[in-house]
Design a protein around this motif. Structure first.
Motif, PDB file in Angstrom:
ATOM      1  N   MET A  30      -2.963   2.466   3.051  1.00 48.04           N
ATOM      2  CA  MET A  30      -4.281   2.320   2.428  1.00 48.04           C
ATOM      3  C   MET A  30      -5.398   2.499   3.465  1.00 48.04           C
ATOM      4  O   MET A  30      -6.431   3.109   3.182  1.00 48.04           O
ATOM      5  CB  MET A  30      -4.415   0.968   1.733  1.00 48.04           C
ATOM      6  N   LEU A  31      -5.190   1.977   4.653  1.00 47.70           N
ATOM      7  CA  LEU A  31      -6.177   2.141   5.721  1.00 47.70           C
ATOM      8  C   LEU A  31      -6.307   3.611   6.115  1.00 47.70           C
ATOM      9  O   LEU A  31      -7.420   4.111   6.311  1.00 47.70           O
ATOM     10  CB  LEU A  31      -5.800   1.286   6.926  1.00 47.70           C
ATOM     11  N   LEU A  32      -5.180   4.302   6.210  1.00 48.19           N
ATOM     12  CA  LEU A  32      -5.207   5.728   6.525  1.00 48.19           C
ATOM     13  C   LEU A  32      -5.903   6.510   5.420  1.00 48.19           C
ATOM     14  O   LEU A  32      -6.745   7.377   5.691  1.00 48.19           O
ATOM     15  CB  LEU A  32      -3.777   6.248   6.731  1.00 48.19           C
ATOM     16  N   ALA A  33      -5.568   6.209   4.170  1.00 47.86           N
ATOM     17  CA  ALA A  33      -6.207   6.884   3.038  1.00 47.86           C
ATOM     18  C   ALA A  33      -7.706   6.602   3.006  1.00 47.86           C
ATOM     19  O   ALA A  33      -8.516   7.508   2.764  1.00 47.86           O
ATOM     20  CB  ALA A  33      -5.547   6.448   1.733  1.00 47.86           C
ATOM     21  N   LEU A  34      -8.079   5.358   3.268  1.00 48.72           N
ATOM     22  CA  LEU A  34      -9.490   4.983   3.313  1.00 48.72           C
ATOM     23  C   LEU A  34     -10.229   5.766   4.388  1.00 48.72           C
ATOM     24  O   LEU A  34     -11.319   6.296   4.152  1.00 48.72           O
ATOM     25  CB  LEU A  34      -9.612   3.481   3.563  1.00 48.72           C
ATOM     26  N   SER A  35      -9.624   5.867   5.550  1.00 47.22           N
ATOM     27  CA  SER A  35     -10.236   6.625   6.655  1.00 47.22           C
ATOM     28  C   SER A  35     -10.355   8.100   6.297  1.00 47.22           C
ATOM     29  O   SER A  35     -11.390   8.723   6.549  1.00 47.22           O
ATOM     30  CB  SER A  35      -9.412   6.474   7.931  1.00 47.22           C
ATOM     31  N   ALA A  36      -9.310   8.676   5.729  1.00 45.63           N
ATOM     32  CA  ALA A  36      -9.324  10.095   5.369  1.00 45.63           C
ATOM     33  C   ALA A  36     -10.393  10.388   4.326  1.00 45.63           C
ATOM     34  O   ALA A  36     -11.150  11.367   4.450  1.00 45.63           O
ATOM     35  CB  ALA A  36      -7.948  10.510   4.858  1.00 45.63           C
ATOM     36  N   VAL A  37     -10.460   9.551   3.289  1.00 47.53           N
ATOM     37  CA  VAL A  37     -11.471   9.758   2.242  1.00 47.53           C
ATOM     38  C   VAL A  37     -12.874   9.662   2.838  1.00 47.53           C
ATOM     39  O   VAL A  37     -13.756  10.471   2.525  1.00 47.53           O
ATOM     40  CB  VAL A  37     -11.288   8.749   1.089  1.00 47.53           C
ATOM     41  N   THR A  38     -13.091   8.689   3.713  1.00 46.10           N
ATOM     42  CA  THR A  38     -14.413   8.514   4.322  1.00 46.10           C
ATOM     43  C   THR A  38     -14.789   9.722   5.163  1.00 46.10           C
ATOM     44  O   THR A  38     -15.914  10.236   5.054  1.00 46.10           O
ATOM     45  CB  THR A  38     -14.437   7.230   5.174  1.00 46.10           C
TER      46      THR A  38
END
Length: 179
Positions: A30-38
């Motif tokens: 989720m942290l990786l996905a959050l970073s990628a989306v941002t």
């Protein structure tokens, strides 16, 4: 042959290790996905004038899933943020009774949160509630939150029992026991 100290910490059961690993993996994903989306949203917004539609909804989903996924583990290991105001008053032999009461109270409150969240999830699912932009179902996400809160309540109740039996992490006179 080596002697084992009677208070030596036991290795967690296989199911506990797997569930902890899974919770950490979900939170990391989720942290990786959050970073990628941002990153993609900011680059798209400022370089191409084309932001990701619904990026704010994805951010909220990813952040919430990451937080709730590790809640039971944090509760079991007593790693959540706390204010240690009463620690100076209850030292030594008072640590186990203090932790028993605090964990029992926390378990009761978390059980109430679970109950209310489960009701909310049912209502959201029954009404077919979705997010505004991406049309993601809200009910299943809130059921996940309720399940993680239930697991955290069980972990806190387990902590209360461990301390009542004199087997809590702070009961053994470890580094935190003398605060």
């Amino acid at each position: 042959m080596s002697a084992v100290h009677p208070r030596a910490p036991r290795r967690p059961a296989a199911w506990a290790r797997v569930s902890a690993w899974l919770a950490d993996a979900v939170a990391a994903a989720m942290l990786l996905a959050l970073s990628a989306v941002t990153v993609v949203d900011v680059v798209g917004r400022y370089l191409f004038r084309a932001p990701i539609g619904g990026a704010d909804e994805l951010t909220v989903f990813f952040m919430a899933i990451g937080v709730y996924a590790v809640l039971p583990r944090l509760s079991w290991r007593e790693e959540h943020t706390c204010v240690d105001i009463i620690d100076v008053l209850y030292r030594g032999r008072w640590i186990a009774p203090r932790q028993t009461v605090l964990n029992a109270l926390a378990a009761a409150f978390m059980a109430m949160v679970t109950w209310r969240m489960w009701i909310l999830a049912g209502r959201l699912t029954g009404d077919g509630e979705v997010t505004m932009f991406l049309r993601l179902q809200k009910g299943p996400l809130v059921y996940f939150f309720a399940a993680m809160c239930a697991a955290a309540a069980l972990a806190l109740a387990g902590n209360a029992v461990r301390y009542a039996l004199g087997r809590g992490p702070l009961s053994s006179g470890g580094a935190d026991a003398g605060r």
